[in-house]
Design a protein around this motif. Structure first.
Motif, mmCIF file in Angstrom:
data_model
loop_
_atom_site.group_PDB
_atom_site.id
_atom_site.type_symbol
_atom_site.label_atom_id
_atom_site.label_comp_id
_atom_site.label_asym_id
_atom_site.label_seq_id
_atom_site.Cartn_x
_atom_site.Cartn_y
_atom_site.Cartn_z
ATOM 1 N N CYS A 169 0.830 -1.281 -0.050
ATOM 2 C CA CYS A 169 -0.124 -0.136 0.169
ATOM 3 C C CYS A 169 0.992 1.115 -0.005
ATOM 4 C CB CYS A 169 -0.983 -0.011 1.293
ATOM 5 S SG CYS A 169 -2.550 -1.032 0.934
ATOM 6 N N LEU A 212 1.274 3.866 -3.213
ATOM 7 C CA LEU A 212 0.989 5.390 -2.972
ATOM 8 C C LEU A 212 2.105 6.085 -3.035
ATOM 9 C CD1 LEU A 212 -1.313 4.702 0.510
ATOM 10 C CD2 LEU A 212 -2.147 5.530 -1.776
ATOM 11 N N ILE A 254 -6.857 0.497 2.309
ATOM 12 C CA ILE A 254 -5.643 0.986 2.256
ATOM 13 C C ILE A 254 -5.017 0.807 3.600
ATOM 14 C CG2 ILE A 254 -4.378 3.242 2.102
ATOM 15 C CD1 ILE A 254 -5.147 2.569 -0.449
ATOM 16 N N THR A 279 -2.097 1.544 5.433
ATOM 17 C CA THR A 279 -0.526 2.441 5.603
ATOM 18 C C THR A 279 -0.307 2.422 7.061
ATOM 19 O OG1 THR A 279 -2.037 4.479 5.385
ATOM 20 C CG2 THR A 279 -0.734 3.791 3.364
ATOM 21 N N GLU A 304 0.423 7.212 7.136
ATOM 22 C CA GLU A 304 -0.922 7.609 6.491
ATOM 23 C C GLU A 304 -0.774 8.496 5.811
ATOM 24 O OE1 GLU A 304 -3.511 5.875 6.575
ATOM 25 O OE2 GLU A 304 -5.136 7.397 6.536
ATOM 26 N N TYR A 341 -1.053 8.426 2.075
ATOM 27 C CA TYR A 341 -2.481 8.146 1.369
ATOM 28 C C TYR A 341 -3.177 9.692 1.629
ATOM 29 C CZ TYR A 341 -7.526 6.749 1.257
ATOM 30 O OH TYR A 341 -8.922 6.957 1.018
#
Ligand SMILES: Cc1cc2nc3c(=O)[nH]c(=O)nc-3n(C[C@H](O)[C@H](O)[C@H](O)COP(=O)(O)OP(=O)(O)OC[C@H]3O[C@@H](n4cnc5c(N)ncnc54)[C@H](O)[C@@H]3O)c2cc1C
Lengths: 146, 627
Positions: free
Chosen positions: B369, B373, B395, B397, B403, B406
């Motif tokens: 993930c 990203l 997702i 993360t 995070e 994202y």
């Protein structure tokens, strides 16, 4: 058999690296289960000979759950040997007139709290239904009688 | 505090100590009533309670009773043994008593936290009675002491192996690093910039590799593999085969060089092909992972050349056509990129197809993930004209700063479409003349299952992580493997880098998917564990191993056949009263104490020290007895 009858004792043989910490995780979550369950810590249940299980029933234990690490056993190959042994114990139980559902081999991990509770509940239903093992046992195993 | 002491005549003199654990135990278990009952058991000399048995006054109480000679063995009924068994064994040692004359009853996690009222009290009493029954049969044991060679061998020269090499050598321990490829750096060297920090993977690998290469205590053998293994913790013997270098790069001198997307190439060895032996005290396994290789036709893989894996895309992006302007690869402009998550990870039985060996990757690979990203954002930042569509299930993360990846991808207009595993995206040729050769169709759950079709010039599959194939090492060293195929530690939380084979520790992604930061931390953890093993010059192992009663043994060899660790049990000829007899013997260094031998002996001549069948039988009798 009355449903309200006090269920017989259940022995759990729990591996120290998986199922025993799993049972402790159930405690940490404060999830209750019936108090007729007694857990003994083992390094690997492959240790116990066939007769050990039969003698537990003779001593009055109503149900046994072997909570192993399954194929994740840290002792390479031990689970497979154990599984074969338990098949032989089932055979011995049948010959002695003991219901084989009183013994169960299962795998419980360190965080498998739900699986632990489910196993305990199922075995509790079994031993409540079956009553004490003494009531069920034929005195002479059929194989030896013939 | 309650005390009940009585005079009994018994061989063993057990002291039982029951903990209130604040109110954790005593709120549900009537500890005074239990104490009273237990004091009447055969073999029990004294039974006492204390608010906190693990506190200094609690331990002192035990030590005093032992020193006075009133008791010669101890049962403590308190929390789980994982927390304080070692504490109380140490208390016995401090009192000058063998620490193995100790048994633990778990009446918190397995009683007061799960049962209430009288039932809890009765169960606590039964469990303590069982512990007493075992304690009466305990014998003093000595830990097994083995000389340890101050030398570590690391197998695998990725980030985890390099970090372990650096940390071990900086503690003054001689290190041999065995890497099967010509390069150091593993998969990290195949990356460009790293999520989440954006650091250059090349810089990270180069600086670490140089430090390791320059350290006088480290010897690196690239193009090498372990072909033979024997011995045990403290003194392993490894046979190593060094093959020809197939780096495809001319040999380098001095400190070596970093070659992008290959790795760090160390200086060439004078003697390229050779077989040699390494004698070592500990082994660090750092063999890493391999990315999932999609099946032919999986999301159009191998069917359409525009479908590539994430590692390939990372490289394509780094080596993209030179110059400013739009993103183009191989002369073709990339306007739309579709990135599909969870390829080869989080497989669900019944939905996903198993591989040839019938296996599914049910685990989450944890890196994809973030890495996806990160790549998406790079594209959007550098080539605003290229649209990125991410097709994901969830997702994940996890972890510090992840995070943000994202939210930043969202901010830079990456478009997200979500699918259910049973209805994955479908990649096919795009019949429309909109310029994109492929299209990806999905039932997008973010728009309540609407069927959406996205044009794509490139489809990137975020492939997961699988354990690299180390079946030879697994077989040779009897390494435990989890259901997911990764090597398995003793305990994921309490003993996270140790294996059940003493002296072998794990580092990095051979154990589970990790990012480079975690793999590096794991390398350091493995180094600490390995150096702790070697620190004293000898190692002490738990004495819980098989023991043969030579009086009972008839030498039928059943135990040797059943033994799961080759060489741990063997038959040996003895001279007994002038007669030659054959009996089983245990190699204390090799025996892991699993007990497979115990169950098969027709004479009941084998037992595991500290965990004997008669101790279990006594415990079962105590449990079965009516309260
Ligand atoms: C597509 C993708 C993108 C990623 N992006 C990021 C990112 O952005 N940020 C991040 O932090 N992490 C990222 N990662 C994760 C990162 O690659 C790993 O965390 C890291 O490579 C793990 O290092 P390792 O040493 O455990 O294993 P590896 O890198 O796999 O190294 C293992 C080494 O052991 C050697 N070896 C294997 N078997 C043997 C044997 N039998 N004998 C001797 N040597 C052997 C191999 O040749 C290799 O050199 C990504 C991973 C992938 C797949």
């Amino acid at each position: 058999m009355l449903a309200t009858q006090k269920a017989g004792k259940i022995l759990i043989l729990a591996t120290e690296s998986c199922a025993y910490p799993g049972a402790n995780a159930v405690g940490q979550a404060h999830s209750s289960y019936p108090e007729n369950v007694f857990i003994l810590r083992t390094r690997a249940p492959v240790l116990f000979p066939e007769r050990f299980y039969i003698e537990c029933f003779e001593k009055g234990i109503s149900g046994i759950i072997i909570m192993s690490c399954g194929v994740e056993c840290p002792y390479h190959g031990a689970y497979e040997v154990l599984a074969r042994r338990i098949d032989r114990v089932f055979e011995m139980m049948r010959k002695r007139g003991l219901d084989p559902t009183r013994l169960r081999l299962t795998a419980i991990c360190t965080v498998c709290t739900r699986a632990f509770l489910k196993e305990v509940q199922q075995m509790n239903e079994i031993v409540t239904k079956l009553g004490p093992p003494a009531a069920e046992r034929t005195d002479t195993p059929p194989a030896e009688a013939s | 505090m309650k005390r009940v002491t009585k005079v009994v005549s018994s061989d063993s003199r057990v002291g039982v100590y029951i903990c209130h654990c604040g109110g954790n135990i005593s709120d549900h278990v009537d500890v005074n009533a239990v104490c009273e009952k237990i004091s009447n058991l055969d073999g029990v000399r004294t039974a006492k309670t204390n608010s906190f048995m693990c506190s200094d006054p609690g331990q002192e109480m035990i030590i005093e009773d032992l020193r006075s000679g009133e008791i010669d063995r101890v049962v403590v009924a308190s929390c789980a043994p994982s927390l304080h068994e070692a504490t109380f064994r140490n208390a016995l040692s401090r009192a000058g008593v063998n620490p193995y004359l100790y048994e633990h009853a778990n009446i918190r996690e397995q009683v007061s936290w799960v049962h209430h009222g009288e039932a809890a009290t009765l169960k606590a009493e039964r469990l303590i009675a069982a512990a007493v029954a075992k304690a009466r049969l305990l014998k003093p044991l000595d830990p097994i002491r083995i000389e340890a060679k101050r030398h570590a061998t690391i197998i695998g020269g990725g980030i985890a192996g390099l970090k372990a090499a650096k940390d071990l050598s900086s503690r003054g321990i001689e290190v041999v690093l065995i890497e099967k490829s010509p390069f150091l750096g593993g998969w990290t060297a195949m990356l460009d910039t790293l999520a989440p920090t954006g650091e250059k993977a090349a810089d990270l690998v180069s600086s670490l590799a140089r430090e390791v290469l320059e350290h006088p205590l480290v010897t690196i053998h690239s193009c090498s593999q372990v072909t033979g293994f024997e011995g045990s913790v403290g003194s392993f013997r490894l046979e190593v085969q060094k093959g020809p270098s197939d780096s495809g790069v001319p040999p380098v001198k001095d400190r070596g060089i970093f070659i992008p997307f290959r790795g760090y190439l160390p200086e060439e060895d004078e003697q390229p092909c050779k077989a040699f032996v390494v004698e070592t005290g500990v082994i660090v396994i750092a063999t890493g992972f391999k990315p999932y290789h999609p099946k032919n036709g999986e999301y159009g893989f191998a069917e359409f050349e525009e479908v590539v894996t994430l590692p390939r895309f990372i490289r394509m992006l780094a080596e993209r056509d030179a110059g400013e302007g739009p993103l183009s690869i191989g002369g073709k402009e990339i306007k739309n990129i579709a990135m599909i998550h969870c390829v080869g990870s989080r497989h669900i039985p019944g939905i996903h197809e198993e591989d040839e060996s019938g296996k599914l990757n049910e685990h989450c690979s944890r890196n994809c993930c973030s890495a996806t990203l990160h790549a998406a954002r790079l594209v959007r930042d550098r080539f605003p004209g290229t649209h990125v569509f991410e097709f994901y299930r969830d997702i994940r993360t996890y972890g510090r700063f992840q995070e943000d990846l994202y939210s930043k991808a969202s901010e830079s207009n990456v478009i997200f479409l979500r699918f259910e595993p049973e209805s994955p995206p479908v990649v096919s040729r795009n019949p429309r003349a909109d310029g994109s050769s492929l299209k990806v169709a999905v039932n997008d759950t973010l728009t309540f299952g609407e069927r959406v079709e996205v044009p794509a010039d490139l489809v990137v599959l975020s492939v997961g992580m699988q354990p690299s194939d180390v079946s030879d090492l697994i077989e040779m060293m009897k390494l435990p493997v989890g259901a997911d195929g990764f090597l398995q530690e003793i305990h994921p939380k309490l003993r996270p880098v140790e294996l059940s084979v003493a002296g072998i520790v794990l580092a990095g992604t051979c154990q589970a998917p990790m990012d480079t930061g975690e793999a590096s931390a794991a390398g350091s953890a493995a180094a600490v564990k390995a150096s702790a093993i070697l620190a004293k010059g000898y190692v002490e192992l738990d004495p819980f191993i098989a023991e043969v009663d030579l009086e009972k043994c008839r030498g039928n060899g059943e135990c040797v056949k059943a033994c799961l660790r080759q060489g741990a049990l063997y038959l040996k000829d003895f001279d007994l009263h002038g007669e030659k007899v054959r009996k089983a013997q245990v190699d204390p260094v090799l025996c892991t104490g699993c007990g497979a031998c115990v169950a098969v002996c027709p004479e009941n001549a084998v037992d595991i020290r500290g965990w004997t069948i008669s101790q279990y039988e006594a415990m079962v009798e105590a449990i079965a007895r009516e309260s």
